[in-house]
Design a protein around this motif. Sequence first.
Motif, PDB file in Angstrom:
ATOM      1  N   LEU A 184       0.832  -1.205   0.000  1.00  0.00           N
ATOM      2  CA  LEU A 184       0.000   0.000   0.000  1.00  0.00           C
ATOM      3  C   LEU A 184       0.868   1.257   0.000  1.00  0.00           C
ATOM      4  O   LEU A 184       0.574   2.233  -0.707  1.00  0.00           O
ATOM      5  CB  LEU A 184      -0.952   0.015   1.196  1.00  0.00           C
ATOM      6  CG  LEU A 184      -2.061  -1.045   1.189  1.00  0.00           C
ATOM      7  CD1 LEU A 184      -2.856  -0.979   2.484  1.00  0.00           C
ATOM      8  CD2 LEU A 184      -2.970  -0.894  -0.019  1.00  0.00           C
ATOM      9  N   GLU A 185       1.930   1.240   0.783  1.00  0.00           N
ATOM     10  CA  GLU A 185       2.822   2.409   0.869  1.00  0.00           C
ATOM     11  C   GLU A 185       3.567   2.670  -0.432  1.00  0.00           C
ATOM     12  O   GLU A 185       3.967   3.791  -0.704  1.00  0.00           O
ATOM     13  CB  GLU A 185       3.808   2.240   2.026  1.00  0.00           C
ATOM     14  CG  GLU A 185       3.141   2.365   3.376  1.00  0.00           C
ATOM     15  CD  GLU A 185       4.027   1.963   4.545  1.00  0.00           C
ATOM     16  OE1 GLU A 185       5.106   1.355   4.326  1.00  0.00           O
ATOM     17  OE2 GLU A 185       3.631   2.249   5.692  1.00  0.00           O
ATOM     18  N   ARG A 186       3.727   1.641  -1.258  1.00  0.00           N
ATOM     19  CA  ARG A 186       4.418   1.794  -2.537  1.00  0.00           C
ATOM     20  C   ARG A 186       3.493   2.256  -3.661  1.00  0.00           C
ATOM     21  O   ARG A 186       3.953   2.573  -4.754  1.00  0.00           O
ATOM     22  CB  ARG A 186       5.103   0.478  -2.912  1.00  0.00           C
ATOM     23  CG  ARG A 186       6.242   0.146  -1.933  1.00  0.00           C
ATOM     24  CD  ARG A 186       6.803  -1.238  -2.103  1.00  0.00           C
ATOM     25  NE  ARG A 186       7.249  -1.514  -3.460  1.00  0.00           N
ATOM     26  CZ  ARG A 186       7.418  -2.744  -3.948  1.00  0.00           C
ATOM     27  NH1 ARG A 186       7.181  -3.804  -3.196  1.00  0.00           N
ATOM     28  NH2 ARG A 186       7.842  -2.918  -5.181  1.00  0.00           N
ATOM     29  N   MET A 187       2.192   2.284  -3.405  1.00  0.00           N
ATOM     30  CA  MET A 187       1.238   2.754  -4.404  1.00  0.00           C
ATOM     31  C   MET A 187       1.229   4.275  -4.441  1.00  0.00           C
ATOM     32  O   MET A 187       1.658   4.932  -3.481  1.00  0.00           O
ATOM     33  CB  MET A 187      -0.157   2.194  -4.097  1.00  0.00           C
ATOM     34  CG  MET A 187      -0.231   0.677  -4.271  1.00  0.00           C
ATOM     35  SD  MET A 187      -1.849  -0.005  -3.884  1.00  0.00           S
ATOM     36  CE  MET A 187      -2.771   0.523  -5.334  1.00  0.00           C
ATOM     37  N   ASP A 188       0.734   4.823  -5.537  1.00  0.00           N
ATOM     38  CA  ASP A 188       0.601   6.277  -5.664  1.00  0.00           C
ATOM     39  C   ASP A 188      -0.604   6.749  -4.869  1.00  0.00           C
ATOM     40  O   ASP A 188      -1.657   6.107  -4.891  1.00  0.00           O
ATOM     41  CB  ASP A 188       0.428   6.669  -7.136  1.00  0.00           C
ATOM     42  CG  ASP A 188       1.684   6.440  -7.965  1.00  0.00           C
ATOM     43  OD1 ASP A 188       2.789   6.394  -7.371  1.00  0.00           O
ATOM     44  OD2 ASP A 188       1.558   6.309  -9.201  1.00  0.00           O
ATOM     45  N   GLY A 189      -0.453   7.871  -4.170  1.00  0.00           N
ATOM     46  CA  GLY A 189      -1.575   8.437  -3.429  1.00  0.00           C
ATOM     47  C   GLY A 189      -1.246   8.625  -1.964  1.00  0.00           C
ATOM     48  O   GLY A 189      -0.076   8.714  -1.578  1.00  0.00           O
ATOM     49  N   ASP A 190      -2.298   8.653  -1.148  1.00  0.00           N
ATOM     50  CA  ASP A 190      -2.171   8.958   0.275  1.00  0.00           C
ATOM     51  C   ASP A 190      -2.211   7.677   1.112  1.00  0.00           C
ATOM     52  O   ASP A 190      -3.258   7.314   1.667  1.00  0.00           O
ATOM     53  CB  ASP A 190      -3.278   9.928   0.691  1.00  0.00           C
ATOM     54  CG  ASP A 190      -3.049  10.537   2.062  1.00  0.00           C
ATOM     55  OD1 ASP A 190      -2.178  10.030   2.811  1.00  0.00           O
ATOM     56  OD2 ASP A 190      -3.740  11.520   2.380  1.00  0.00           O
ATOM     57  N   ALA A 191      -1.090   6.986   1.196  1.00  0.00           N
ATOM     58  CA  ALA A 191      -1.023   5.726   1.940  1.00  0.00           C
ATOM     59  C   ALA A 191      -1.295   5.937   3.428  1.00  0.00           C
ATOM     60  O   ALA A 191      -1.905   5.083   4.069  1.00  0.00           O
ATOM     61  CB  ALA A 191       0.331   5.057   1.742  1.00  0.00           C
ATOM     62  N   ASP A 192      -0.857   7.075   3.975  1.00  0.00           N
ATOM     63  CA  ASP A 192      -1.108   7.331   5.405  1.00  0.00           C
ATOM     64  C   ASP A 192      -2.596   7.384   5.699  1.00  0.00           C
ATOM     65  O   ASP A 192      -3.068   6.786   6.676  1.00  0.00           O
ATOM     66  CB  ASP A 192      -0.429   8.633   5.842  1.00  0.00           C
ATOM     67  CG  ASP A 192       1.089   8.518   5.894  1.00  0.00           C
ATOM     68  OD1 ASP A 192       1.607   7.381   6.028  1.00  0.00           O
ATOM     69  OD2 ASP A 192       1.751   9.563   5.807  1.00  0.00           O
ATOM     70  N   ALA A 193      -3.360   8.076   4.859  1.00  0.00           N
ATOM     71  CA  ALA A 193      -4.815   8.165   5.055  1.00  0.00           C
ATOM     72  C   ALA A 193      -5.447   6.780   4.910  1.00  0.00           C
ATOM     73  O   ALA A 193      -6.345   6.418   5.676  1.00  0.00           O
ATOM     74  CB  ALA A 193      -5.434   9.143   4.060  1.00  0.00           C
ATOM     75  N   ALA A 194      -4.983   6.001   3.938  1.00  0.00           N
ATOM     76  CA  ALA A 194      -5.510   4.664   3.724  1.00  0.00           C
ATOM     77  C   ALA A 194      -5.257   3.776   4.944  1.00  0.00           C
ATOM     78  O   ALA A 194      -6.159   3.097   5.437  1.00  0.00           O
ATOM     79  CB  ALA A 194      -4.882   4.043   2.471  1.00  0.00           C
ATOM     80  N   LEU A 195      -4.043   3.801   5.441  1.00  0.00           N
ATOM     81  CA  LEU A 195      -3.701   2.977   6.609  1.00  0.00           C
ATOM     82  C   LEU A 195      -4.433   3.453   7.861  1.00  0.00           C
ATOM     83  O   LEU A 195      -4.825   2.632   8.697  1.00  0.00           O
ATOM     84  CB  LEU A 195      -2.189   2.948   6.815  1.00  0.00           C
ATOM     85  CG  LEU A 195      -1.420   2.195   5.721  1.00  0.00           C
ATOM     86  CD1 LEU A 195       0.069   2.435   5.844  1.00  0.00           C
ATOM     87  CD2 LEU A 195      -1.731   0.706   5.772  1.00  0.00           C
ATOM     88  N   ASP A 196      -4.654   4.756   7.984  1.00  0.00           N
ATOM     89  CA  ASP A 196      -5.447   5.270   9.112  1.00  0.00           C
ATOM     90  C   ASP A 196      -6.872   4.736   9.069  1.00  0.00           C
ATOM     91  O   ASP A 196      -7.429   4.361  10.107  1.00  0.00           O
ATOM     92  CB  ASP A 196      -5.464   6.809   9.107  1.00  0.00           C
ATOM     93  CG  ASP A 196      -4.171   7.427   9.596  1.00  0.00           C
ATOM     94  OD1 ASP A 196      -3.323   6.690  10.157  1.00  0.00           O
ATOM     95  OD2 ASP A 196      -3.990   8.648   9.407  1.00  0.00           O
ATOM     96  N   LEU A 197      -7.470   4.684   7.886  1.00  0.00           N
ATOM     97  CA  LEU A 197      -8.833   4.130   7.759  1.00  0.00           C
ATOM     98  C   LEU A 197      -8.860   2.665   8.172  1.00  0.00           C
ATOM     99  O   LEU A 197      -9.788   2.231   8.880  1.00  0.00           O
ATOM    100  CB  LEU A 197      -9.326   4.250   6.311  1.00  0.00           C
ATOM    101  CG  LEU A 197      -9.873   5.595   5.880  1.00  0.00           C
ATOM    102  CD1 LEU A 197     -10.101   5.609   4.372  1.00  0.00           C
ATOM    103  CD2 LEU A 197     -11.183   5.896   6.596  1.00  0.00           C
ATOM    104  N   LEU A 198      -7.873   1.906   7.763  1.00  0.00           N
ATOM    105  CA  LEU A 198      -7.842   0.485   8.093  1.00  0.00           C
ATOM    106  C   LEU A 198      -7.541   0.244   9.571  1.00  0.00           C
ATOM    107  O   LEU A 198      -7.949  -0.781  10.128  1.00  0.00           O
ATOM    108  CB  LEU A 198      -6.807  -0.234   7.224  1.00  0.00           C
ATOM    109  CG  LEU A 198      -7.105  -0.230   5.725  1.00  0.00           C
ATOM    110  CD1 LEU A 198      -5.954  -0.854   4.958  1.00  0.00           C
ATOM    111  CD2 LEU A 198      -8.414  -0.935   5.424  1.00  0.00           C
TER     112      LEU A 198
END
Length: 178
Positions: free
Chosen positions: A161-175
């Motif tokens: 997820l962290e290697r994908m383009d975009g806001d990985a921090d926001a994504a991981l916070d949601l999860l």
Amino acid sequence: MTLLSLPDDLRGTFKAPLGPVYTDTERLLSDAGDPIVAVGDVVTYHLRVAGRDPNVAVIDGKTKREAVGEEIAAVLDGDAPRIEVENAPATLSEGLFSALVDALARDEPTVIHVTGEEDLATVPAVVAAPEGASVVYGQPDEGMVLVDVTAASKREARDLLERMDGDADAALDLLARR
């Protein structure tokens, strides 16, 4: 809203299975943990036909980019509560992340129906699911992949997820809200 998108340089990484590939559903189920998250229409179909409704099923009505056949569609049209989300191809949306967290928190089997494409949902599902769970997804023309959710598989999924383009921090916070 799209949180992450798959960059071209990662596409090959997602083609290799994240766990062992099974062609026998009963054998897969005997090796699977609990809860089970199924990503894909054909995988969900095989689990249900074998008598195991996944705790969470992520489906989009397609297999290999084509609509599933009537036999599969009939099995997928069950009574389980549904969460409808939009998720464009080669992306992961905020709605999909929230739906995974919501569905995993429910006591009854839940279907996440994706308008768009659910192919990348395996990665956030591994992060969101509790250790001891299993995530099952289809490997085209090979079978079903069983991912045991462990500390190591969660780290690997977070790394992807962290290697994908975009806001990985926001994504991981949601999860992490699970």
